[in-house]
Write a protein that holds these residues in place. Structure first.
Motif, short mmCIF file in Angstrom:
data_model
loop_
_atom_site.label_atom_id
_atom_site.label_comp_id
_atom_site.label_asym_id
_atom_site.label_seq_id
_atom_site.Cartn_x
_atom_site.Cartn_y
_atom_site.Cartn_z
N SER A 151 -6.45 5.53 6.54
CA SER A 151 -7.81 5.15 6.21
C SER A 151 -7.72 3.95 5.26
CB SER A 151 -8.56 6.32 5.57
OG SER A 151 -9.87 5.94 5.25
N LEU A 152 -7.37 2.81 5.81
CA LEU A 152 -7.05 1.63 4.99
C LEU A 152 -8.26 1.16 4.19
CD1 LEU A 152 -4.88 -0.27 7.60
CD2 LEU A 152 -4.08 0.81 5.49
N PRO A 153 -8.08 0.94 2.89
CA PRO A 153 -9.18 0.54 2.01
C PRO A 153 -9.43 -0.97 2.01
CG PRO A 153 -7.21 0.90 0.70
CD PRO A 153 -6.85 1.21 2.13
N GLU A 184 -6.52 1.93 12.38
CA GLU A 184 -6.86 1.23 11.14
C GLU A 184 -6.18 -0.14 11.07
OE1 GLU A 184 -8.91 2.22 7.99
OE2 GLU A 184 -9.72 2.57 9.99
N ILE A 187 0.39 5.78 -0.80
CA ILE A 187 -0.53 6.85 -1.15
C ILE A 187 -0.29 7.38 -2.56
CG2 ILE A 187 0.80 8.80 -0.24
CD1 ILE A 187 -1.98 9.60 1.11
N GLN A 241 0.88 6.47 -6.67
CA GLN A 241 1.05 5.46 -7.71
C GLN A 241 2.51 5.31 -8.11
OE1 GLN A 241 -1.48 3.48 -8.56
NE2 GLN A 241 -0.07 2.32 -9.80
N LEU A 267 0.85 -1.19 0.00
CA LEU A 267 0.00 0.00 0.00
C LEU A 267 0.88 1.24 0.00
CD1 LEU A 267 -3.07 1.11 0.73
CD2 LEU A 267 -1.96 1.56 2.92
N VAL A 312 -1.84 -1.56 -3.91
CA VAL A 312 -3.05 -0.77 -3.70
C VAL A 312 -2.67 0.67 -3.39
CG1 VAL A 312 -5.12 -0.49 -2.27
CG2 VAL A 312 -4.27 -2.78 -2.83
N GLU A 313 -3.28 1.59 -4.13
CA GLU A 313 -3.08 3.01 -3.83
C GLU A 313 -4.09 3.40 -2.75
OE1 GLU A 313 -3.00 7.33 -6.12
OE2 GLU A 313 -3.19 5.48 -7.28
N GLY A 314 -3.59 3.95 -1.66
CA GLY A 314 -4.47 4.35 -0.58
C GLY A 314 -3.70 4.87 0.61
N SER A 315 -4.43 5.36 1.58
CA SER A 315 -3.84 5.96 2.77
C SER A 315 -3.78 4.95 3.91
CB SER A 315 -4.67 7.16 3.22
OG SER A 315 -4.23 7.62 4.48
#
Length: 129
Positions: A49-51, A78, A8, A10, A6, A43-46
């Motif tokens: 705030s885990l997706p 999270e 934030i 790409q 993961l 996975v692109e995300g924070s």
């Protein structure tokens, strides 16, 4: 085994894919083995705030990332949420400058000949709080 990376941005995910593929190819060539396959999702995300769904992971590893989060407490909450019962969270962080020779040298050098106050830089968490 299944792995999830993961980030934030790409750009860093793409860099991770390239490095992992290069390392796997190098390992195969050295050991003259068949192609090594891993199940890795990027996975692109924070991290704050885990997706992912609740209870999705057996373990979470974060190397020197927690110091860069605006809300490290949100990352910890999270992580707890997405870990399965009995899951493990591992993270690393730097010690304060006076306990870490490299940081002390770098920060003292910047203070002596540079300017640590970069104009336009957004506020972030204190590294050592």
């Amino acid at each position: 085994l299944k792995f999830t990376g993961l980030d934030i941005t790409q750009n860093f995910l793409q860099m991770a894919k390239q490095r992992i593929n290069a390392q796997l190819q190098e390992q195969q060539q050295r050991q003259h083995k068949q192609e090594i396959q891993f199940n890795i999702d990027f996975v692109e995300g924070s991290a704050e705030s885990l997706p992912f769904n609740d209870g999705s992971f057996d373990s979470i590893v974060c190397n020197f990332g927690i110091l860069h989060f605006f809300h490290p407490d949100a990352f910890l909450r999270e992580s707890y949420r997405v870990l399965r019962p009995g899951g493990r969270l591992s993270f690393s962080a730097w010690a304060p400058p006076m306990a870490t020779e490299g940081f002390r040298i770098a920060l003292e050098s910047i203070a002596e000949v540079g300017n640590p106050n970069v104009e336009g830089l957004p506020d972030g968490p204190n590294f050592f709080d």
